[in-house]
Design an enzyme around this catalytic site. Structure first.
Site, PDB file in Angstrom:
ATOM      1  N   ARG A  95       0.469  10.845 -15.320  1.00 41.35           N
ATOM      2  CA  ARG A  95       0.879   9.974 -14.212  1.00 41.35           C
ATOM      3  C   ARG A  95       2.366  10.141 -13.921  1.00 41.35           C
ATOM      4  O   ARG A  95       3.188  10.074 -14.826  1.00 41.35           O
ATOM      5  CB  ARG A  95       0.587   8.497 -14.560  1.00 41.35           C
ATOM      6  CG  ARG A  95      -0.864   8.140 -14.413  1.00 41.35           C
ATOM      7  CD  ARG A  95      -1.116   6.713 -14.802  1.00 41.35           C
ATOM      8  NE  ARG A  95      -0.924   6.499 -16.231  1.00 41.35           N
ATOM      9  CZ  ARG A  95      -0.959   5.300 -16.818  1.00 41.35           C
ATOM     10  NH1 ARG A  95      -1.147   4.223 -16.089  1.00 41.35           N
ATOM     11  NH2 ARG A  95      -0.795   5.184 -18.123  1.00 41.35           N
ATOM     12  N   ARG A 128       6.582   2.849 -25.899  1.00 44.53           N
ATOM     13  CA  ARG A 128       6.616   4.189 -25.312  1.00 44.53           C
ATOM     14  C   ARG A 128       5.301   4.882 -25.615  1.00 44.53           C
ATOM     15  O   ARG A 128       4.840   4.848 -26.760  1.00 44.53           O
ATOM     16  CB  ARG A 128       7.746   5.034 -25.936  1.00 44.53           C
ATOM     17  CG  ARG A 128       9.133   4.593 -25.601  1.00 44.53           C
ATOM     18  CD  ARG A 128      10.113   5.214 -26.563  1.00 44.53           C
ATOM     19  NE  ARG A 128       9.787   4.867 -27.944  1.00 44.53           N
ATOM     20  CZ  ARG A 128      10.224   5.516 -29.017  1.00 44.53           C
ATOM     21  NH1 ARG A 128      10.987   6.561 -28.897  1.00 44.53           N
ATOM     22  NH2 ARG A 128       9.894   5.124 -30.231  1.00 44.53           N
ATOM     23  N   GLU A 129       4.720   5.503 -24.603  1.00 40.97           N
ATOM     24  CA  GLU A 129       3.524   6.292 -24.863  1.00 40.97           C
ATOM     25  C   GLU A 129       3.891   7.406 -25.839  1.00 40.97           C
ATOM     26  O   GLU A 129       4.995   7.951 -25.792  1.00 40.97           O
ATOM     27  CB  GLU A 129       2.990   6.899 -23.562  1.00 40.97           C
ATOM     28  CG  GLU A 129       2.353   5.852 -22.676  1.00 40.97           C
ATOM     29  CD  GLU A 129       1.835   6.424 -21.374  1.00 40.97           C
ATOM     30  OE1 GLU A 129       1.501   7.613 -21.323  1.00 40.97           O
ATOM     31  OE2 GLU A 129       1.778   5.654 -20.406  1.00 40.97           O
ATOM     32  N   CYS A 135       5.811   4.076 -16.066  1.00 40.68           N
ATOM     33  CA  CYS A 135       6.723   2.925 -15.911  1.00 40.68           C
ATOM     34  C   CYS A 135       7.951   3.196 -15.037  1.00 40.68           C
ATOM     35  O   CYS A 135       8.173   2.488 -14.055  1.00 40.68           O
ATOM     36  CB  CYS A 135       7.191   2.449 -17.274  1.00 40.68           C
ATOM     37  SG  CYS A 135       5.904   1.633 -18.200  1.00 40.68           S
ATOM     38  N   PHE A 160       7.218  -3.108 -24.207  1.00 39.52           N
ATOM     39  CA  PHE A 160       8.263  -2.076 -24.235  1.00 39.52           C
ATOM     40  C   PHE A 160       7.802  -0.805 -24.943  1.00 39.52           C
ATOM     41  O   PHE A 160       8.623   0.004 -25.367  1.00 39.52           O
ATOM     42  CB  PHE A 160       9.523  -2.612 -24.942  1.00 39.52           C
ATOM     43  CG  PHE A 160      10.134  -3.813 -24.271  1.00 39.52           C
ATOM     44  CD1 PHE A 160      10.854  -3.666 -23.093  1.00 39.52           C
ATOM     45  CD2 PHE A 160       9.981  -5.075 -24.798  1.00 39.52           C
ATOM     46  CE1 PHE A 160      11.428  -4.765 -22.457  1.00 39.52           C
ATOM     47  CE2 PHE A 160      10.541  -6.189 -24.171  1.00 39.52           C
ATOM     48  CZ  PHE A 160      11.265  -6.035 -22.998  1.00 39.52           C
ATOM     49  N   THR A 178       3.586  -5.443 -16.407  1.00 37.96           N
ATOM     50  CA  THR A 178       4.930  -5.586 -15.841  1.00 37.96           C
ATOM     51  C   THR A 178       4.811  -6.211 -14.454  1.00 37.96           C
ATOM     52  O   THR A 178       4.257  -5.598 -13.547  1.00 37.96           O
ATOM     53  CB  THR A 178       5.608  -4.212 -15.751  1.00 37.96           C
ATOM     54  OG1 THR A 178       5.531  -3.621 -17.035  1.00 37.96           O
ATOM     55  CG2 THR A 178       7.052  -4.334 -15.339  1.00 37.96           C
ATOM     56  N   LYS A 188      12.315  -6.791 -18.588  1.00 33.87           N
ATOM     57  CA  LYS A 188      11.544  -5.539 -18.592  1.00 33.87           C
ATOM     58  C   LYS A 188      12.024  -4.592 -17.482  1.00 33.87           C
ATOM     59  O   LYS A 188      12.317  -3.421 -17.714  1.00 33.87           O
ATOM     60  CB  LYS A 188      10.059  -5.874 -18.423  1.00 33.87           C
ATOM     61  CG  LYS A 188       9.155  -4.687 -18.198  1.00 33.87           C
ATOM     62  CD  LYS A 188       9.077  -3.801 -19.422  1.00 33.87           C
ATOM     63  CE  LYS A 188       8.333  -2.524 -19.138  1.00 33.87           C
ATOM     64  NZ  LYS A 188       6.942  -2.525 -19.428  1.00 33.87           N
ATOM     65  N   PHE A 203      18.063   8.846 -25.935  1.00 35.12           N
ATOM     66  CA  PHE A 203      17.789   8.884 -24.495  1.00 35.12           C
ATOM     67  C   PHE A 203      18.864   9.656 -23.751  1.00 35.12           C
ATOM     68  O   PHE A 203      19.367   9.232 -22.710  1.00 35.12           O
ATOM     69  CB  PHE A 203      17.657   7.459 -23.945  1.00 35.12           C
ATOM     70  CG  PHE A 203      16.281   7.209 -23.383  1.00 35.12           C
ATOM     71  CD1 PHE A 203      15.189   7.112 -24.232  1.00 35.12           C
ATOM     72  CD2 PHE A 203      16.072   7.110 -22.020  1.00 35.12           C
ATOM     73  CE1 PHE A 203      13.918   6.916 -23.722  1.00 35.12           C
ATOM     74  CE2 PHE A 203      14.806   6.921 -21.500  1.00 35.12           C
ATOM     75  CZ  PHE A 203      13.722   6.811 -22.352  1.00 35.12           C
TER      76      PHE A 203
HETATM   77  C1  UDX Z   1       9.027   3.830 -20.967  1.00 33.75           C
HETATM   78  C2  UDX Z   1       9.989   2.941 -21.763  1.00 33.75           C
HETATM   79  O1  UDX Z   1      10.718   3.737 -22.697  1.00 33.75           O
HETATM   80  C3  UDX Z   1       9.210   1.842 -22.472  1.00 33.75           C
HETATM   81  O2  UDX Z   1      10.115   0.990 -23.142  1.00 33.75           O
HETATM   82  C4  UDX Z   1       8.448   1.075 -21.403  1.00 33.75           C
HETATM   83  O3  UDX Z   1       7.760   0.013 -21.896  1.00 33.75           O
HETATM   84  C5  UDX Z   1       7.504   2.020 -20.658  1.00 33.75           C
HETATM   85  O4  UDX Z   1       8.275   3.056 -20.066  1.00 33.75           O
HETATM   86  P1  UDX Z   1       7.348   5.812 -21.506  1.00 33.75           P
HETATM   87  O5  UDX Z   1       7.108   5.846 -20.031  1.00 33.75           O
HETATM   88  O6  UDX Z   1       6.180   5.867 -22.408  1.00 33.75           O
HETATM   89  O7  UDX Z   1       8.167   4.495 -21.902  1.00 33.75           O
HETATM   90  O8  UDX Z   1       8.263   7.072 -21.868  1.00 33.75           O
HETATM   91  P2  UDX Z   1       9.777   7.362 -22.290  1.00 33.75           P
HETATM   92  O9  UDX Z   1       9.774   7.931 -23.642  1.00 33.75           O
HETATM   93  O10 UDX Z   1      10.658   6.232 -22.033  1.00 33.75           O
HETATM   94  O11 UDX Z   1      10.113   8.560 -21.277  1.00 33.75           O
HETATM   95  C6  UDX Z   1      10.112   8.356 -19.859  1.00 33.75           C
HETATM   96  C7  UDX Z   1      10.526   9.627 -19.159  1.00 33.75           C
HETATM   97  O12 UDX Z   1      11.880   9.964 -19.456  1.00 33.75           O
HETATM   98  C8  UDX Z   1       9.715  10.860 -19.555  1.00 33.75           C
HETATM   99  O13 UDX Z   1       9.452  11.639 -18.411  1.00 33.75           O
HETATM  100  C9  UDX Z   1      10.604  11.580 -20.550  1.00 33.75           C
HETATM  101  O14 UDX Z   1      10.372  12.955 -20.633  1.00 33.75           O
HETATM  102  C10 UDX Z   1      11.972  11.281 -19.947  1.00 33.75           C
HETATM  103  N1  UDX Z   1      13.059  11.380 -20.944  1.00 33.75           N
HETATM  104  C11 UDX Z   1      13.137  10.479 -21.969  1.00 33.75           C
HETATM  105  C12 UDX Z   1      14.015  12.376 -20.815  1.00 33.75           C
HETATM  106  O15 UDX Z   1      13.953  13.195 -19.888  1.00 33.75           O
HETATM  107  N2  UDX Z   1      15.048  12.420 -21.717  1.00 33.75           N
HETATM  108  C13 UDX Z   1      15.150  11.525 -22.734  1.00 33.75           C
HETATM  109  O16 UDX Z   1      16.140  11.628 -23.508  1.00 33.75           O
HETATM  110  C14 UDX Z   1      14.159  10.520 -22.871  1.00 33.75           C
END
Ligand code: UDX
Length: 427
Positions: free
Chosen positions: A324, A150-151, A256, A148, A122, A200, A245
């Site tokens: 992280r 998600r882990e 991210c 994009f 990114t 992004k 979400f």
């Molecule tokens: C994110 C983006 O979703 C992904 O598209 C991008 O490329 C990288 O960053 P990621 O960091 O793996 O992915 O996790 P994600 O599932 O998006 O969750 C991010 C944070 O939001 C987490 O702390 C998660 O617990 C929180 N979250 C997510 C919530 O609190 N509620 C939700 O409904 C969804």
């Protein structure tokens, strides 16, 4: 099928190299660390990512994925070189491009004429030019193909993306990168480099704003005695809002959102543009961490000094081993900062260096003698934890479940006290 080099074997690099190899391409994954390369070549994954290990085994067996710690071996024959190196946050919030630049500089003399260097990391708007300058070759193209994934769901996301975005100076170059994904059926966006780079940041920041709003509304729900899950469910039925979400929690984190929101703010400011929604979303997220610490402290009589708090969950979300920028750690730091001692359990984390925090080997060990229990990550296995066993091990009975994973009626029957916000009244 194309010859591809992938630079970096972090979360993004691994998923990209294994994913592209599974589509039939000849991929060489490069990492500067020979030990990492050896582990991969032996079919072992250095990270926890559901389903990825199985595909790694398949692509090593088919010969579609090879690994090396010699850069020239990886890139000399490659038609496409994907850079998947970290872009950490600089002190001023901007993205630090030093790894991207050093990777570009290191590979420039090995690239064959006509090769396309594709940035997956990114990077801020304008980085494509920086990469072009670092490579300094008119016979090599540069493209941007933001990630994009998600882990915890990276394999699914690689195979079933909502969209694939590729930006390049010419449509022809962008299309050549897009063709690598011809087996994947999804909307495909061909655009300029700057647009791809911004898609992004704009997407991640929008999602972070959405979650900050969700957490703020959840706090309001508790204050007025409304059910946050029902409110959010009711909102999500509006297809313009969408039902994904929308889960409240202790705040958003991960590799991210925190980095990308600050980087977008910094990019905007450097162009003299203010993005007050992002600034507020970042502040709201810190308030979400504080709210959890406040709730625990208020439920324990207004002070955490001399108190022990059991925590379930250290990773930034379930199904990953990644801590992280974990909201869990942010909350724990506040609990410790206020004089508490924290004993945490996480199915994927056996060690974490933080003064005042001990990592336990089981939920019961974490709960032993604790005044309060706080659930900070939504691991599915927490649902089946024996409430009676945990409450018997604790010295208190306060339970703060920020992810709503515990069955509140079962736990209440077993003697748990789920405090509502003690500073507000129901109406
Ligand atoms: C994110 C983006 O979703 C992904 O598209 C991008 O490329 C990288 O960053 P990621 O960091 O793996 O992915 O996790 P994600 O599932 O998006 O969750 C991010 C944070 O939001 C987490 O702390 C998660 O617990 C929180 N979250 C997510 C919530 O609190 N509620 C939700 O409904 C969804």
């Amino acid at each position: 099928m194309s010859k591809i080099a992938v630079i970096g074997t972090g979360y993004v690099g691994l998923t990209t190299s294994i994913g592209l190899a599974s589509l039939g391409h000849q991929v060489v994954g490069y990492d500067v660390d020979p030990a990492k390369v050896e582990v991969l070549q032996a079919g072992k994954l250095p990270i926890h990512e559901p389903g990825l290990g199985e595909i790694l085994g398949d692509v090593l067996k088919s010969g579609n994925l090879k690994t090396t710690s010699v850069l020239s071996e990886a890139v000399t024959d490659a038609d496409f070189i994907f850079t998947c190196v970290p872009t950490p946050q600089d002190e001023d919030g901007s993205a630090d491009l030093s790894y991207v630049i050093s990777a570009s500089t290191a590979m420039k003399d090995f690239l064959k004429a006509g090769a396309v260097v594709v940035t997956k990391s990114t990077v801020p708007v304008g980085s494509a030019q920086i990469v072009e300058d670092a490579i300094g070759r008119s016979d090599v193209e540069v493209a941007s193909n933001p990630e994009f994934l998600r882990e915890g769901a990276a394999v699914y996301d690689f195979q079933n993306p909502d969209r694939i975005v590729v930006g390049a100076r010419s449509n022809e170059v962008a299309q050549s990168v897009m063709d690598l994904y011809s087996k994947i059926d999804c909307p495909k966006v061909l655009t300029s480099q700057a647009t791809a780079e911004l898609i992004k940041y704009a997407s991640n920041s929008f999602l972070a704003i959405k979650l900050s709003y969700v957490n703020d509304i959840a706090a309001l729900c508790e204050a007025v005695g409304a059910d946050s899950h029902e409110v959010l469910h009711g909102m999500g039925l509006d297809t313009r809002i969408g039902n994904r979400f929308l889960e409240p929690g202790p705040g958003w984190g991960g590799s991210c959102f925190p980095k990308d929101t600050k980087a977008l703010e910094s990019i905007a400011n450097s162009f003299g543009i203010e993005l007050p929604l992002i600034t507020t979303a970042i502040a709201s997220n810190e308030a979400a961490h504080k709210r959890v610490a406040d709730r625990v402290m208020n439920s324990l009589g207004g002070s955490l000094v001399g108190k022990t708090i059991a925590v379930f969950g250290l990773t930034f979300k379930a199904n990953t081993d990644d801590t992280r920028e974990s909201p869990s750690i942010a909350v724990i730091e506040r609990l410790i900062g206020r004089g508490g001692k924290v004993v945490a359990f996480d199915p994927m984390v056996s060690d974490y260096k933080l003064a005042g925090l001990t990592v336990a080997a089981s939920p019961a060990e974490a709960a032993s003698g604790a005044d309060a229990l706080v659930v900070l990550t939504e691991w599915a296995e927490f649902k089946s934890i024996d409430a009676k066993e945990i409450l018997a091990a604790m010295s208190g009975n306060v339970v703060v479940d920020t992810r709503k994973v515990l069955d509140q009626s079962v736990w209440t029957e077993a003697g748990a006290n789920f405090p509502t916000n003690p500073t507000t009244k129901a109406v």
